[in-house]
Scaffold this motif. Sequence first.
Motif, PDB file in Angstrom:
ATOM      1  N   ASP A 105       1.068  -1.379  -0.047  1.00 15.24           N
ATOM      2  CA  ASP A 105       0.009  -0.070  -0.067  1.00 15.24           C
ATOM      3  C   ASP A 105       0.716   1.255  -0.035  1.00 15.24           C
ATOM      4  OD1 ASP A 105      -2.294  -1.443  -0.135  1.00 15.24           O
ATOM      5  OD2 ASP A 105      -3.042  -0.852   1.878  1.00 15.24           O
ATOM      6  N   SER A 106       1.693   1.388   0.909  1.00 15.44           N
ATOM      7  CA  SER A 106       2.550   2.356   0.878  1.00 15.44           C
ATOM      8  C   SER A 106       3.510   2.808  -0.418  1.00 15.44           C
ATOM      9  CB  SER A 106       3.418   2.636   2.068  1.00 15.44           C
ATOM     10  OG  SER A 106       4.700   1.228   1.992  1.00 15.44           O
ATOM     11  N   PHE A 107       4.016   1.588  -0.928  1.00 18.53           N
ATOM     12  CA  PHE A 107       4.427   1.799  -2.207  1.00 18.53           C
ATOM     13  C   PHE A 107       3.642   2.388  -3.198  1.00 18.53           C
ATOM     14  CE2 PHE A 107       5.656  -0.223  -6.313  1.00 18.53           C
ATOM     15  CZ  PHE A 107       6.882   0.113  -6.414  1.00 18.53           C
ATOM     16  N   PHE A 108       2.655   1.865  -3.347  1.00 21.60           N
ATOM     17  CA  PHE A 108       1.593   2.479  -4.536  1.00 21.60           C
ATOM     18  C   PHE A 108       1.233   3.769  -4.002  1.00 21.60           C
ATOM     19  CE2 PHE A 108       1.256  -2.192  -5.518  1.00 21.60           C
ATOM     20  CZ  PHE A 108       1.687  -2.059  -7.055  1.00 21.60           C
ATOM     21  N   ALA A 109       1.197   4.081  -2.659  1.00 17.39           N
ATOM     22  CA  ALA A 109       0.782   5.288  -2.536  1.00 17.39           C
ATOM     23  C   ALA A 109       1.579   6.462  -2.778  1.00 17.39           C
ATOM     24  CB  ALA A 109       0.334   5.675  -0.779  1.00 17.39           C
ATOM     25  N   LYS A 110       2.829   6.197  -2.753  1.00 18.44           N
ATOM     26  CA  LYS A 110       4.147   6.932  -3.427  1.00 18.44           C
ATOM     27  C   LYS A 110       3.885   7.089  -4.884  1.00 18.44           C
ATOM     28  CE  LYS A 110       6.904   6.111   0.793  1.00 18.44           C
ATOM     29  NZ  LYS A 110       7.972   5.136   1.268  1.00 18.44           N
ATOM     30  N   PHE A 111       3.750   5.919  -5.292  1.00 13.65           N
ATOM     31  CA  PHE A 111       3.801   6.003  -6.966  1.00 13.65           C
ATOM     32  C   PHE A 111       2.482   6.976  -7.448  1.00 13.65           C
ATOM     33  CE2 PHE A 111       0.909   3.895 -10.317  1.00 13.65           C
ATOM     34  CZ  PHE A 111       1.832   4.078 -11.380  1.00 13.65           C
ATOM     35  N   ARG A 112       1.401   6.853  -6.737  1.00 10.52           N
ATOM     36  CA  ARG A 112       0.192   7.761  -6.930  1.00 10.52           C
ATOM     37  C   ARG A 112       0.734   9.287  -6.780  1.00 10.52           C
ATOM     38  NH1 ARG A 112      -2.634   3.529  -4.835  1.00 10.52           N
ATOM     39  NH2 ARG A 112      -2.923   4.193  -2.983  1.00 10.52           N
ATOM     40  N   SER A 113       1.501   9.263  -5.677  1.00  8.24           N
ATOM     41  CA  SER A 113       1.698  10.835  -5.253  1.00  8.24           C
ATOM     42  C   SER A 113       2.300  11.728  -6.464  1.00  8.24           C
ATOM     43  CB  SER A 113       2.612  10.926  -3.961  1.00  8.24           C
ATOM     44  OG  SER A 113       3.747  10.418  -4.240  1.00  8.24           O
ATOM     45  N   VAL A 114       3.011  10.894  -7.341  1.00 13.33           N
ATOM     46  CA  VAL A 114       3.833  11.761  -8.579  1.00 13.33           C
ATOM     47  C   VAL A 114       2.786  12.085  -9.811  1.00 13.33           C
ATOM     48  CG1 VAL A 114       5.941  11.088  -7.624  1.00 13.33           C
ATOM     49  CG2 VAL A 114       5.004   9.525  -9.338  1.00 13.33           C
ATOM     50  N   GLN A 115       1.516  11.700  -9.480  1.00 12.19           N
ATOM     51  CA  GLN A 115       0.759  11.963 -10.649  1.00 12.19           C
ATOM     52  C   GLN A 115       1.118  11.460 -11.865  1.00 12.19           C
ATOM     53  OE1 GLN A 115       0.097  16.269 -10.926  1.00 12.19           O
ATOM     54  NE2 GLN A 115      -0.154  16.542  -8.916  1.00 12.19           N
ATOM     55  N   PRO A 116       1.156   9.795 -11.714  1.00  7.46           N
ATOM     56  CA  PRO A 116       1.726   9.018 -12.988  1.00  7.46           C
ATOM     57  C   PRO A 116       0.635   8.860 -14.166  1.00  7.46           C
ATOM     58  CG  PRO A 116       1.067   7.660 -11.344  1.00  7.46           C
ATOM     59  CD  PRO A 116       0.659   9.116 -10.585  1.00  7.46           C
ATOM     60  N   TYR A 117       0.340  10.086 -14.672  1.00  4.64           N
ATOM     61  CA  TYR A 117      -0.747   9.985 -15.902  1.00  4.64           C
ATOM     62  C   TYR A 117      -0.358  11.121 -16.740  1.00  4.64           C
ATOM     63  CZ  TYR A 117      -2.922  12.048 -11.915  1.00  4.64           C
ATOM     64  OH  TYR A 117      -3.080  12.906 -10.862  1.00  4.64           O
ATOM     65  N   LEU A 118      -0.812  10.968 -17.898  1.00  5.00           N
ATOM     66  CA  LEU A 118      -0.703  12.254 -18.679  1.00  5.00           C
ATOM     67  C   LEU A 118      -1.543  13.451 -18.667  1.00  5.00           C
ATOM     68  CD1 LEU A 118       1.285  12.745 -21.371  1.00  5.00           C
ATOM     69  CD2 LEU A 118      -1.022  12.117 -22.810  1.00  5.00           C
ATOM     70  N   GLN A 119      -1.051  14.465 -18.362  1.00  7.12           N
ATOM     71  CA  GLN A 119      -1.879  15.572 -18.239  1.00  7.12           C
ATOM     72  C   GLN A 119      -1.392  16.667 -19.357  1.00  7.12           C
ATOM     73  OE1 GLN A 119      -2.096  16.683 -13.854  1.00  7.12           O
ATOM     74  NE2 GLN A 119      -0.835  15.119 -13.716  1.00  7.12           N
ATOM     75  N   PRO A 120      -2.122  16.763 -20.525  1.00 11.22           N
ATOM     76  CA  PRO A 120      -1.863  17.710 -21.402  1.00 11.22           C
ATOM     77  C   PRO A 120      -2.638  18.865 -21.161  1.00 11.22           C
ATOM     78  CG  PRO A 120      -3.195  15.607 -22.344  1.00 11.22           C
ATOM     79  CD  PRO A 120      -3.068  15.584 -20.753  1.00 11.22           C
ATOM     80  N   GLY A 121      -1.929  20.105 -21.647  1.00  6.56           N
ATOM     81  CA  GLY A 121      -2.250  21.460 -21.212  1.00  6.56           C
ATOM     82  C   GLY A 121      -3.430  21.896 -22.321  1.00  6.56           C
TER      83      GLY A 121
END
Length: 233
Positions: A105-121
């Motif tokens: 859980d803590s590992f995946f929470a850190k993964f999610r914390s960096v916004q690992p998905y494309l965010q086009p402007g």
Amino acid sequence: MQIELRILRFDPERDQKPHEESYKVEASPMDRVLDLLHKVKYEQDGTLTFRRSCAHGVCGSDAMLINGRNRLACKIRVDQLKGKRITVAPLPGLPVTKDLVVDMDSFFAKFRSVQPYLQPGDPDPERERRQAAEDRAKFDDTTKCILCAACTTSCPSFWAQPSYVGPAAIVNAHRFIFDSRDDAAEARLEILADSDGVWRCRTIFNCTDACPRGIHITQAILEVSSKIVEHHA
Ligand code: SF4
Ligand code: F3S
Ligand code: FES
């Protein structure tokens, strides 16, 4: 040939602390450690607990400590380990749920914390977002991550400070920070400039050595650090 498999076992409902158990299994040099774990589970002790899914180095679910190094059980063969005794333990630094299964859980929470998905402007185009081959090449290496956690759990900085975001999260941030179609690099760099971000890396390289995908993790961390310095200059 006969192999002795020494497995660190822990059942939270029965045991006060982990203990090693030894199993003798018939193996061929081309067997993977995962094959041996299956032999133990199916033929000797059905209570042995471990994760696996694809069995082909793709899903990232069976990373564990094998002969003292984090590896995927489905990728490492008996002949590569040289010797008739193989030790297997759960990934270090994460709470053990049972036997070789750790709480991720803590590992995946850190993964999610960096916004690992494309965010086009910009608004969605009619067709795909095109990208030049040289721009795609900038993050080609870091797209290969399978989130196995072998890197983060082999990092002494993470062992010393479990709040460190860790190499896997930085690799996945890198994958988007260097994507020319993305517009949220600044937000990710701010997150990683935090005291639990990239500066906790001491370039120890255990992460790079452990990665079953051969990702140049330390280099990716240094590229993100340089980007942070540039961003704050
Ligand atoms: Fe596993 Fe490599 Fe991804 Fe780390 S960077 S989680 S070792 S695949
Ligand atoms: Fe840890 Fe890898 Fe850095 S092992 S200290 S994250 S180079
Ligand atoms: Fe999927 Fe090993 S079982 S990576």
